[in-house]
Design a protein around this motif. Structure first.
Motif, PDB file in Angstrom:
ATOM      1  N   ARG B  94       9.080 -21.039 -20.323  1.00 32.56           N
ATOM      2  CA  ARG B  94       8.975 -19.886 -19.415  1.00 32.56           C
ATOM      3  C   ARG B  94       8.452 -18.666 -20.136  1.00 32.56           C
ATOM      4  O   ARG B  94       8.767 -17.542 -19.752  1.00 32.56           O
ATOM      5  CB  ARG B  94      10.340 -19.576 -18.800  1.00 32.56           C
ATOM      6  CG  ARG B  94      10.871 -20.712 -17.949  1.00 32.56           C
ATOM      7  CD  ARG B  94      12.153 -20.331 -17.229  1.00 32.56           C
ATOM      8  NE  ARG B  94      12.616 -21.452 -16.416  1.00 32.56           N
ATOM      9  CZ  ARG B  94      13.631 -21.395 -15.560  1.00 32.56           C
ATOM     10  NH1 ARG B  94      14.304 -20.267 -15.425  1.00 32.56           N
ATOM     11  NH2 ARG B  94      13.983 -22.459 -14.862  1.00 32.56           N
ATOM     12  N   GLN B  95       7.689 -18.856 -21.193  1.00 33.92           N
ATOM     13  CA  GLN B  95       7.278 -17.691 -21.954  1.00 33.92           C
ATOM     14  C   GLN B  95       6.411 -16.737 -21.133  1.00 33.92           C
ATOM     15  O   GLN B  95       6.316 -15.560 -21.450  1.00 33.92           O
ATOM     16  CB  GLN B  95       6.573 -18.086 -23.244  1.00 33.92           C
ATOM     17  CG  GLN B  95       5.190 -18.667 -23.084  1.00 33.92           C
ATOM     18  CD  GLN B  95       4.589 -19.057 -24.428  1.00 33.92           C
ATOM     19  OE1 GLN B  95       4.355 -20.219 -24.692  1.00 33.92           O
ATOM     20  NE2 GLN B  95       4.356 -18.085 -25.285  1.00 33.92           N
ATOM     21  N   PHE B  96       5.763 -17.246 -20.076  1.00 33.74           N
ATOM     22  CA  PHE B  96       5.015 -16.367 -19.170  1.00 33.74           C
ATOM     23  C   PHE B  96       5.750 -16.201 -17.843  1.00 33.74           C
ATOM     24  O   PHE B  96       5.159 -15.878 -16.825  1.00 33.74           O
ATOM     25  CB  PHE B  96       3.602 -16.915 -18.956  1.00 33.74           C
ATOM     26  CG  PHE B  96       2.851 -17.118 -20.238  1.00 33.74           C
ATOM     27  CD1 PHE B  96       2.402 -16.026 -20.975  1.00 33.74           C
ATOM     28  CD2 PHE B  96       2.635 -18.391 -20.734  1.00 33.74           C
ATOM     29  CE1 PHE B  96       1.742 -16.212 -22.186  1.00 33.74           C
ATOM     30  CE2 PHE B  96       1.962 -18.586 -21.938  1.00 33.74           C
ATOM     31  CZ  PHE B  96       1.520 -17.495 -22.662  1.00 33.74           C
ATOM     32  N   GLY B  97       7.043 -16.457 -17.881  1.00 29.82           N
ATOM     33  CA  GLY B  97       7.869 -16.326 -16.694  1.00 29.82           C
ATOM     34  C   GLY B  97       8.048 -17.651 -15.956  1.00 29.82           C
ATOM     35  O   GLY B  97       7.470 -18.678 -16.326  1.00 29.82           O
TER      36      GLY B  97
END
Lengths: 97, 281
Positions: B94-97
């Motif tokens: 989820r590093q970009f959400g």
């Protein structure tokens, strides 16, 4: 968790904040993983987004705490470990339980 | 930076493209696009394959846990934890959400955990910490036990870490990055939702519930809109590609050092397997 023993003056789980409770504030300058089962990963963004740093458990005898996040912190297995995390913790995740 | 918890299959594919699949091939094809797979939750960037996979991370952590318990036992201390492997974690980058619709629809922002994992977290909440004796023996074991010294090996790092970081900051400050965010926020605004500057999640989520693994209908509604808007504007691919393009020249410059790091990791993982087998795990 209140400070005692090897705890620091300003820890994530300070007075009134129990281990595993939501961490949504960002005024965190040092951390300690007091758990017996799980590693913990801190993120700079909400809901596990952005940069991250990882800590082992207190039972591992190493890499379970950091008194000063300004120079980064946590395990070198995270490529972000050299980045400052001072006042940047926005969410957390337990893993390797 | 990164999404280092990826699968071995993705690592193999990208290493092949980096190194050239046949002898003598140049490594000129460093990918400048991210590999993303909504089904598996993997977002693979060029640098990731030089760190640990999810499976490798689990192997080393499990071996470290076992070696520590055995070291304490040899010193006459029974550890507070039990001799077992770590509970495996699912890849859900989820590093970009949040970006996977199936997850949003079922769980909102909650990351689902197995009953065993939830129980382990509950045990941690109730844990008062080890005795002074156990803590002292554990710290001594970490410094002196040869198994633990190998399993706790720190990656030495190098100038590439700073350069990866600087490249990503530059990507985050680019017009393309900001445009992806503003496109996503505009989509949410059309649905009556707001995003605070710098946030990666719309306003209104009950984070206490999320962290307690409680799926609330209101949070699911926000999560679904969030993901639908990300899909509509191709948000994750755009941001991940910017990171991939930023990382690629650093990978090219430090390829040999990064490969050397990867070889060390593979050696450590093999040793972890030996420790686990010796412990009967």
């Amino acid at each position: 968790m209140s400070a005692n023993g090897n705890d620091y003056n300003n820890i994530v789980w300070e007075a009134g904040i129990f281990y595993g409770t939501a961490i949504t504030r960002t005024s965190v300058s040092s951390v300690r993983n007091q758990g017996q089962n799980c590693y913990v990963r801190f993120w700079s963004g909400a809901n596990h987004s952005g940069d991250n740093m990882d800590f082992k458990r207190v039972l591992d005898g190493a890499s379970y705490q950091d008194p000063d996040l300004r120079n980064g912190g946590g395990l070198s297995s995270s490529p972000d470990y050299q980045k400052s995390f001072n006042d940047r913790v926005a969410s957390h995740y337990f893993f390797n339980c | 930076m990164k999404s280092f918890l990826h699968t071995a299959a993705v690592v193999a594919v990208i290493l092949c493209s980096l190194a050239g699949c046949g002898k003598g091939e140049p490594r000129s094809s460093i990918p400048v696009r991210a590999e993303i797979d909504e089904k598996t939750g993997v977002i693979a960037l060029p640098a990731d394959q030089f760190w640990y996979t999810e499976e490798e991370d689990d192997e080393v952590a499990s071996a470290s846990r076992a070696a520590m318990i055995l070291c304490k036992r040899a010193a006459g201390i029974e550890s507070s934890d039990e001799l077992r492997r770590m509970i495996p974690d699912e890849v859900d980058n989820r590093q970009f959400g949040l970006w996977r619709l199936s997850q949003a629809e079922k769980f909102g922002y909650v990351r689902p955990a197995s009953p065993a994992k939830k129980e382990a977290i509950e045990e941690d909440r109730a844990f008062d910490g080890p005795s002074e004796d156990e803590l002292a023996v554990g710290e001594k074991c970490a410094k002196t036990d040869e198994r633990l010294i190998r399993l706790n090996m720190e990656l030495q790092g190098g100038p590439w870490l700073r350069e990866f970081g600087d490249a990503e900051i530059e990507a985050e400050q680019s017009d393309e990055w900001q445009k992806a965010i503003s496109d996503w926020a505009a989509c949410l605004a059309e649905r009556g939702m707001t995003v605070k500057d710098g946030d990666t999640v719309p306003q209104g989520v009950d984070w206490d519930a999320v962290n307690a693994f409680e799926v609330k209908p209101g949070d699911v509604q926000i999560a679904v809109a969030d993901v639908q808007c990300k899909r509509q504007v191709n948000f994750v691919q755009r941001q991940a590609d910017l990171f991939a393009a930023a990382q690629a020249p650093v990978v090219e410059e430090y390829y040999d050092e990064l490969r050397a790091q990867r070889v060390k990791i593979e050696s450590q993982v093999a040793f972890a397997g030996e420790v686990l087998r010796a412990a009967g795990l």
